[in-house]
Write a protein that holds these residues in place. Structure first.
Motif: not given
Length: 484
Positions: A389-391, A414, A416, A418, A436, A440-442, A484
């Motif tokens: 996941k992205v923080y 988590y 990634y 940002p 990232v 940013f998208e996983v 990104q």
């Protein structure tokens, strides 16, 4: 030539057909290697300037004859070092490919051995019977950028017929002027080669190159095969099961094939992978012992009694190794569950301003990998793959990232973080999470970073292809900075 023991021990043949006398001698070389290791080079990435300085050191030994025999396209010197007075000429050349430097390091170790006070009687007999000629770093322009090809962008080892490049012309000129009896063509190969049918890496691979499409065996090629059998028998003492046989399909443009054809018994040595040896220092040591074993065998003609049939018994190279293999993972896609094995590798990415490098992981294969192996394998039957996941918070800079509790972040899946102000040119981070840019998208696909869950609990993380056990202090060689 080597230390004499009682007749009964001298006649005793141990495993692999080596005499006890020979084995003792090679063991001494192996055990005393640290005395000869050239400590000024301990990483694979070094330049022509380093080589020139080390060549100049050999001027202290009046027995060495040093001669500039050519220049690269960009004007770097190609130098031949010769020692000995014997009628048998042995030519050794390294780093025809600029990023294949393991044997170059080993050659300088051999120079230190020849300059030492050890094994005086053995070396005296060697140099009375053999003349050694060394051409280290044949492709210095490629070495400058640590790339395979030369400044013209061609593979020097595919230029034996046209002789377009000055490096190729120099090697041909030296070979012809010496009309060498034996030649050692010294290379590196992929660390992902394994000895066929085994999980062991092909740490060293040998080849007596074919000189025609029929792969005929004459006396010249046969002598190369016999020497390879002897070297294999030596290496088995230090890296058992980790020797392969390189593909012998005839390549009409290659130097090894042609030098064999021109009448020089040619041995290809390929340095592959070894566990926990990214800079190939252990493999360098194996090169040192194997090359010296061959040279001493040429001196006393030990190789002539070798059964050539043993050459074919050396396992062929296979290509079934990964850096990391994860088996039995449950993977959900479009509402259905599948069982996948993952093979993950790390590519080396050089840094812009130094001769260091970082790793970028990629999934090399997925599916049923039951016939493949890895340097690090782990079964994950019963575990489910969870995307990283992205923080949820955008951090201002790297200082803010450094204040995070990484152990806690990984427990919460988590992978990634940002960051508003990412360093402009940097692509890698020492933190155990990926950094990232905002937004940013996983990816929906399996990537280099994910988590493994069992019974609803995250137990492992894979960050940039490095396996981390949740709850322990997280550590990876490096993670990625992604924009990104």
């Amino acid at each position: 030539m080597k230390k004499l023991y009682t007749l009964s021990i001298f006649l005793l043949l141990i495993s692999f057909g080596l005499s006890a006398q020979d084995t003792q001698f090679y063991n001494e070389l192996y055990e005393k290697y640290s005395r000869y290791k050239e400590e000024s080079i301990n990483q694979r990435r070094f330049t022509h300037d380093t080589v020139v300085k080390l060549i100049k050191k050999q001027e202290d030994n009046p027995d060495f004859k040093i001669k500039k025999v050519g220049e690269s396209i960009e004007g770097r010197s190609l130098n031949l070092l010769s020692i000995g007075s014997g009628e048998t000429d042995v030519l050794l050349w390294s780093q025809m490919h600029g990023d294949e430097s393991t044997a170059t390091m080993a050659l300088f170790d051999i120079f230190n051995f020849l300059n030492s006070q050890d094994f005086k009687a053995e070396k005296e007999e060697l140099l009375n019977n053999v003349t050694l000629h060394f051409l280290p770093m044949l492709n210095p322009d490629g070495a400058e950028k640590f790339q395979r090809r030369n400044a013209l962008g061609i593979d020097v080892n595919r230029d034996a017929l046209r002789l377009q490049s000055p490096e190729s012309k120099t090697l041909k000129k030296v070979r012809d002027s010496l009309d060498a009896n034996f030649g050692f063509n010294l290379h590196d190969q992929s660390r992902y080669y394994n000895a066929e049918g085994t999980e062991k890496p092909a740490t060293i691979s040998f080849l007596a190159p074919a000189y025609d499409y029929e792969k005929s065996i004459n006396e010249v090629r046969g002598d190369a095969m016999k020497l390879i059998v002897l070297m294999n028998n030596v290496i088995q003492n230090y890296a058992p099961g980790q020797v392969g046989r390189y593909n012998d399909d005839f390549e009409p443009r290659a130097f090894g094939d042609n030098i064999q054809k021109w009448g020089t018994s040619t041995i290809l040595i390929e340095s592959g992978g070894y566990p926990d040896d990214p800079e190939k220092q252990e493999i360098r040591k194996l090169n040192f012992v194997a090359i010296l074993a061959a040279v001493f065998a040429i001196t006393d003609e030990d190789y002539k009694t070798v059964d050539i049939a043993e050459y074919e018994e050396i396992p062929q190279n296979d290509s079934k190794l990964y850096d990391l293999k994860l088996t039995g993972i449950t993977y959900e896609l479009l509402g259905n569950e599948y069982i996948l094995d993952l093979g993950i590798n790390h590519s080396e990415v050089p840094e812009d301003t130094t001769r260091q490098y970082s790793y970028r992981a990629y999934v090399a294969d997925r599916g049923d990998l039951s016939t493949n192996y890895a340097y690090n394998s782990k079964n994950f039957s019963g575990y489910k793959l969870i995307s990283g996941k992205v923080y949820p918070e955008i951090l201002r800079d790297l200082d803010a990232v450094g204040k995070l509790n990484f152990k806690k972040l990984l427990e919460m899946a988590y992978a990634y973080i940002p960051v508003e102000n990412l360093p402009e040119k940097e692509k890698f981070t020492d933190y155990p999470v990926n950094l990232v840019s905002p937004g940013f998208e996983v990816s929906d696909d399996i990537s280099h970073s994910f988590f493994l869950e069992k019974d609803g609990k995250i137990e492992y993380a894979v960050i940039n292809g490095f396996l981390v056990k949740i709850g322990e202090t997280p550590s990876v060689e490096n993670a990625l900075i992604l924009r990104q």
